[in-house]
Design a protein around this motif. Structure first.
Motif, PDB file in Angstrom:
ATOM      1  N   PRO A 102      -4.963   1.375  -3.096  1.00  0.00           N
ATOM      2  CA  PRO A 102      -5.223   2.785  -3.416  1.00  0.00           C
ATOM      3  C   PRO A 102      -4.969   3.118  -4.878  1.00  0.00           C
ATOM      4  O   PRO A 102      -5.623   4.000  -5.439  1.00  0.00           O
ATOM      5  CB  PRO A 102      -4.265   3.545  -2.483  1.00  0.00           C
ATOM      6  CG  PRO A 102      -3.205   2.559  -2.124  1.00  0.00           C
ATOM      7  CD  PRO A 102      -3.890   1.237  -2.095  1.00  0.00           C
TER       8      PRO A 102
ATOM      9  N   ASN B  45     -13.448  11.755  -2.926  1.00  0.00           N
ATOM     10  CA  ASN B  45     -14.276  12.822  -2.361  1.00  0.00           C
ATOM     11  C   ASN B  45     -14.865  13.701  -3.448  1.00  0.00           C
ATOM     12  O   ASN B  45     -16.061  14.021  -3.454  1.00  0.00           O
ATOM     13  CB  ASN B  45     -13.432  13.648  -1.382  1.00  0.00           C
ATOM     14  CG  ASN B  45     -14.210  14.794  -0.760  1.00  0.00           C
ATOM     15  OD1 ASN B  45     -14.252  15.887  -1.303  1.00  0.00           O
ATOM     16  ND2 ASN B  45     -14.833  14.518   0.383  1.00  0.00           N
TER      17      ASN B  45
ATOM     18  N   ASP C 256      -8.273   1.304   1.077  1.00  0.00           N
ATOM     19  CA  ASP C 256      -7.169   1.096   2.012  1.00  0.00           C
ATOM     20  C   ASP C 256      -6.180   0.043   1.528  1.00  0.00           C
ATOM     21  O   ASP C 256      -4.989   0.129   1.828  1.00  0.00           O
ATOM     22  CB  ASP C 256      -7.711   0.692   3.389  1.00  0.00           C
ATOM     23  CG  ASP C 256      -8.450   1.836   4.060  1.00  0.00           C
ATOM     24  OD1 ASP C 256      -8.072   2.997   3.806  1.00  0.00           O
ATOM     25  OD2 ASP C 256      -9.401   1.576   4.812  1.00  0.00           O
TER      26      ASP C 256
ATOM     27  N   CYS D 227      -7.645   4.835  -7.312  1.00  0.00           N
ATOM     28  CA  CYS D 227      -7.373   6.043  -8.107  1.00  0.00           C
ATOM     29  C   CYS D 227      -7.853   5.865  -9.540  1.00  0.00           C
ATOM     30  O   CYS D 227      -8.487   6.763 -10.130  1.00  0.00           O
ATOM     31  CB  CYS D 227      -5.873   6.347  -8.101  1.00  0.00           C
ATOM     32  SG  CYS D 227      -5.283   7.179  -6.620  1.00  0.00           S
TER      33      CYS D 227
ATOM     34  N   ARG E 105       0.838  -1.199   0.000  1.00  0.00           N
ATOM     35  CA  ARG E 105       0.000   0.000   0.000  1.00  0.00           C
ATOM     36  C   ARG E 105       0.874   1.250   0.000  1.00  0.00           C
ATOM     37  O   ARG E 105       1.802   1.370   0.784  1.00  0.00           O
ATOM     38  CB  ARG E 105      -0.895   0.004   1.245  1.00  0.00           C
ATOM     39  CG  ARG E 105      -1.804   1.201   1.379  1.00  0.00           C
ATOM     40  CD  ARG E 105      -2.605   1.079   2.675  1.00  0.00           C
ATOM     41  NE  ARG E 105      -3.533   2.184   2.836  1.00  0.00           N
ATOM     42  CZ  ARG E 105      -3.217   3.362   3.339  1.00  0.00           C
ATOM     43  NH1 ARG E 105      -1.980   3.599   3.734  1.00  0.00           N
ATOM     44  NH2 ARG E 105      -4.141   4.306   3.464  1.00  0.00           N
TER      45      ARG E 105
ATOM     46  N   ARG F 211      -8.181   9.144  -1.850  1.00  0.00           N
ATOM     47  CA  ARG F 211      -9.239   9.673  -0.984  1.00  0.00           C
ATOM     48  C   ARG F 211      -9.737  11.029  -1.490  1.00  0.00           C
ATOM     49  O   ARG F 211     -10.947  11.319  -1.476  1.00  0.00           O
ATOM     50  CB  ARG F 211      -8.713   9.789   0.448  1.00  0.00           C
ATOM     51  CG  ARG F 211      -9.798   9.774   1.513  1.00  0.00           C
ATOM     52  CD  ARG F 211      -9.197   9.693   2.904  1.00  0.00           C
ATOM     53  NE  ARG F 211      -8.475   8.459   3.110  1.00  0.00           N
ATOM     54  CZ  ARG F 211      -9.052   7.293   3.417  1.00  0.00           C
ATOM     55  NH1 ARG F 211     -10.371   7.245   3.547  1.00  0.00           N
ATOM     56  NH2 ARG F 211      -8.343   6.218   3.600  1.00  0.00           N
ATOM     57  N   ALA F 212      -8.802  11.863  -1.954  1.00  0.00           N
ATOM     58  CA  ALA F 212      -9.186  13.168  -2.491  1.00  0.00           C
ATOM     59  C   ALA F 212     -10.008  13.011  -3.774  1.00  0.00           C
ATOM     60  O   ALA F 212     -11.024  13.695  -3.979  1.00  0.00           O
ATOM     61  CB  ALA F 212      -7.943  14.010  -2.746  1.00  0.00           C
TER      62      ALA F 212
ATOM     63  N   ALA G  31      -2.833   6.597  -1.364  1.00  0.00           N
ATOM     64  CA  ALA G  31      -4.042   6.545  -0.540  1.00  0.00           C
ATOM     65  C   ALA G  31      -4.605   7.947  -0.310  1.00  0.00           C
ATOM     66  O   ALA G  31      -5.821   8.163  -0.361  1.00  0.00           O
ATOM     67  CB  ALA G  31      -3.728   5.873   0.799  1.00  0.00           C
ATOM     68  N   VAL G  32      -3.718   8.910  -0.061  1.00  0.00           N
ATOM     69  CA  VAL G  32      -4.166  10.295   0.124  1.00  0.00           C
ATOM     70  C   VAL G  32      -4.794  10.822  -1.165  1.00  0.00           C
ATOM     71  O   VAL G  32      -5.868  11.449  -1.150  1.00  0.00           O
ATOM     72  CB  VAL G  32      -2.976  11.184   0.546  1.00  0.00           C
ATOM     73  CG1 VAL G  32      -3.394  12.659   0.551  1.00  0.00           C
ATOM     74  CG2 VAL G  32      -2.469  10.775   1.918  1.00  0.00           C
ATOM     75  N   LEU G  33      -4.116  10.541  -2.297  1.00  0.00           N
ATOM     76  CA  LEU G  33      -4.646  10.991  -3.583  1.00  0.00           C
ATOM     77  C   LEU G  33      -5.979  10.319  -3.898  1.00  0.00           C
ATOM     78  O   LEU G  33      -6.935  10.982  -4.351  1.00  0.00           O
ATOM     79  CB  LEU G  33      -3.632  10.685  -4.690  1.00  0.00           C
ATOM     80  CG  LEU G  33      -4.066  10.995  -6.124  1.00  0.00           C
ATOM     81  CD1 LEU G  33      -4.363  12.489  -6.287  1.00  0.00           C
ATOM     82  CD2 LEU G  33      -2.992  10.558  -7.127  1.00  0.00           C
TER      83      LEU G  33
ATOM     84  N   ALA H 287       1.135   5.083   0.815  1.00  0.00           N
ATOM     85  CA  ALA H 287       0.468   6.128   1.609  1.00  0.00           C
ATOM     86  C   ALA H 287       0.140   7.338   0.739  1.00  0.00           C
ATOM     87  O   ALA H 287      -0.920   7.967   0.899  1.00  0.00           O
ATOM     88  CB  ALA H 287       1.360   6.533   2.780  1.00  0.00           C
ATOM     89  N   GLU H 288       1.060   7.670  -0.182  1.00  0.00           N
ATOM     90  CA  GLU H 288       0.829   8.823  -1.057  1.00  0.00           C
ATOM     91  C   GLU H 288      -0.378   8.585  -1.963  1.00  0.00           C
ATOM     92  O   GLU H 288      -1.234   9.474  -2.147  1.00  0.00           O
ATOM     93  CB  GLU H 288       2.066   9.111  -1.908  1.00  0.00           C
ATOM     94  CG  GLU H 288       3.278   9.566  -1.126  1.00  0.00           C
ATOM     95  CD  GLU H 288       4.028   8.404  -0.497  1.00  0.00           C
ATOM     96  OE1 GLU H 288       3.616   7.251  -0.716  1.00  0.00           O
ATOM     97  OE2 GLU H 288       5.013   8.652   0.221  1.00  0.00           O
TER      98      GLU H 288
END
Length: 612
Positions: free
Chosen positions: A585, A542, A582, A589, A529, A538-539, A534-536, A531-532
């Motif tokens: 990611p 959203n 999770d 994306c 996974r 999620r954005a 995952a943040v993207l 982390a970068e």
């Protein structure tokens, strides 16, 4: 070369069927029956994938997959394959059992004489060897699991009787192999000022620490292990007293065979007489790694789930597990003794007991370190440093780098690394053991590290290295003769290596088979996974969810219209992206980006319609 475990295993099975089966009948060939190690390795090429990979199972004929059946067509039809395997396994058990019904573990023609002028006696060829003990553990567990399922799938009375007899013989051999592994384990204690003590202090001190500092650090680091060994193991009185002395150094692991004067192991199982040991009480890195590989199969999920061990074997397995853990901790501690510069990073490794040095021994220590990293969930720093060691070993072994004129690295592969077997001279000519599987072992450890690594960069380096090593090994397949499609034709990649025979190397072939099983385990686990990402993701999720909500407020003319279908498709993809966010990611994306693109198309169409 990309590693494709399923296809490559099918190719290996097809090669074995071509080599060893004729009309469903097994042919041992000229060399069959002469070494329990080679015979076990050959059978494991079939049995190991068949019991470790669900798609390759052969114990339920109704579920045998078409491509598997096709690869093994020389073995028989899908209902004949398991029955023929029972026959072959029974032949193996009978062949490697003595007249007194005691299982035998002969090294056979794998033993060679240190002096070409001295011939090896029959008694020496029949000596047991740790390779055979370990291979027998893995083969017996695979066989017991296979029989446990197949006995409920066959209605043939003769086959049920054969299964019952084979299960009994296999269980006896498993117990005998476990007892032999216990009697081959040794702890070698020596004075810090002796020749071996000085070599060990130089090895771990790396010239950076004084001999006094090395001794003090050794005392601190291995004090718990000393206590565990003296409290848990049955040792000779002299050894036990010396081990309690902090000024004494020690090594632990497996000798090449049963240790001289090793006490008999009490067991209620009918394994027959326990032969006297001949090996000196000196651990070998190679045989230690081989033993660790076999012992870990005793407490695998499959062994525990199927309940393959009886109560007596479970007690023996616990004793072996203790030795397994202690050995890993010891050699892992030695490999990483100085945090600033690991002894393992100083290639090649120099053994203290056999006075040898080779990249093969560095690989052996790295293999033990991999076992320990898996056990204790290693840090990213440990993994990264170990990856670098693997890359350097591949380069020094001329697997990923260009070979030079008269390159000494070729000797790693042919004729191989030679080990003198200390203590063998008591029974005749001094014996030696030759290892030619450096490339296959390096591939196996690289794949295992890939499976362990949770660092994306490190795993990417390992995967690229594994593909390069596998490409090298794939070129070494035999291209003509009865061994076509199997290993090992070293001259295909090292033209300057000594001319070898076309005889199949079951050692290398079995190791490559293990690598494919390990690769399959790697690919079926979840990807690492980011982390970068995952943040993207999620954005993106959203934004796409918000725009989708806005789009749903617009009127839809028909329930089955194109716009309605598009909205349903978007909703399914958003639900999927949210569910896997999770764990995957990157995939999330991709899904949300496709949704955003489609939502924008709908928005543009709507704007264009309004302008009209």
């Amino acid at each position: 070369m990309q590693i494709k475990p399923r296809q490559h295993l099918l190719d290996i099975w097809q090669g074995i069927a071509r080599h060893s089966f004729d009309g469903g009948k097994w042919s041992w060939g000229e060399w069959g029956g002469l070494s329990s190690v080679a015979d076990a390795e050959r059978l494991l090429c079939l049995m190991y994938p068949a019991t470790e990979i669900p798609a390759f199972r052969l114990d339920e004929p109704d579920t045998t997959q078409t491509d598997v059946e096709k690869a093994l067509k020389r073995v028989g039809g899908r209902t004949e394959i398991p029955a023929n395997l029972v026959t072959v396994l029974d032949q193996f058990m009978r062949t490697h059992t003595g007249p007194d019904a005691t299982p035998t573990f002969a090294g056979g023609y794998y033993f060679t004489s240190q002096d070409p002028k001295q011939e090896i006696t029959r008694e020496q060829r029949e000596l047991g060897v740790v390779d055979s003990f370990s291979m027998s553990v893995t083969l017996c567990l695979a066989t017991l699991g296979f029989l446990k399922v197949y006995q409920d799938r066959t209605s043939r009375s003769d086959m049920r009787q054969a299964i019952a007899q084979l299960r009994e013989a296999t269980s006896t051999r498993l117990t005998a192999a476990m007892v032999s592994l216990l009697r081959s384990f040794t702890v070698n204690v020596f004075d810090a000022d002796s020749g071996q003590g000085q070599r060990l202090r130089r090895l771990v001190g790396q010239g950076q620490l004084s001999e006094r500092a090395v001794l003090q650090q050794f005392q601190r680091r291995f004090k718990p292990l000393r206590a565990t060994i003296t409290e848990s193991f049955v040792l000779g009185v002299d050894v036990e007293e010396r081990l309690k002395d902090d000024n004494q150094l020690f090594e632990c692991g497996w000798a090449w065979s049963l240790v001289k004067d090793a006490p008999k192991v009490e067991t209620s199982e009918p394994i027959g007489a326990q032969p006297d040991g001949v090996a000196d009480a000196v651990p070998y890195l190679y045989f230690t790694v081989v033993a660790l590989d076999g012992i870990q199969d005793l407490f695998s999920d499959r062994t525990l789930t199927l309940g393959l061990l009886n109560p007596e074997q479970q007690k023996l397995a616990e004793a072996l597990r203790l030795r397994w853990e202690i050995t890993q901790q010891y050699w892992s501690g030695i490999a990483r003794f100085d945090p600033e510069r690991w002894p393992l990073e100083d290639l090649p490794w120099r053994t203290t007991g056999q006075l040898l040095e080779s990249e093969y021994f560095s690989l052996s220590v790295a293999a033990i370190l991999v076992h320990d990293l898996v056990r204790r969930r290693a840090t990213d720093e440990d993994l990264t440093r170990t990856v670098t060691v693997m890359e350097r070993l591949a380069e020094r072994g001329r697997i990923t780098s260009r070979m030079t004129r008269d390159d000494p690295a070729v000797r790693l592969h042919s004729p191989g690394v030679t080990l003198p077997l200390q203590g063998s001279e008591s029974a005749g000519a001094p014996l030696q053991w030759i290892m030619t599987d450096f490339s296959a072992q390096l591939l196996k450890r690289t794949i295992q590290l890939s499976e362990l690594s949770r660092n994306i960069t490190a795993q990417d380096r390992l995967l690229r290295l594994a593909e390069e090593i596998f490409g090298h090994l794939w070129q070494r397949r035999i291209q003509e003769g009865e061994g076509i499609g199997l290993w090992d034709n070293v001259r295909a990649v090292y033209p300057d290596s000594p001319q070898g025979s076309n005889q199949v190397s079951w050692s290398v072939t079995e190791r490559v088979t293990e690598c494919m099983v390990a690769a399959r385990k790697l690919y079926v686990q979840r990807p690492n996974r980011s982390a970068e990402l995952a943040v993207l993701a999620r954005a993106l999720l959203n934004e796409s969810t918000h725009l989708f909500g806005f789009e749903q407020m617009e009127p839809t003319l028909a329930v089955d219209g194109e716009r309605a279908k598009s909205l349903r498709s978007i909703e399914i993809r958003l639900r999927r992206a949210r569910r896997i966010l999770d764990e995957q990611p990157g995939t999330a994306c991709a899904l949300t980006l496709s949704v955003l693109g489609e939502l924008d198309v709908l928005a543009q169409a709507r704007d264009a319609a309004r302008e009209v």
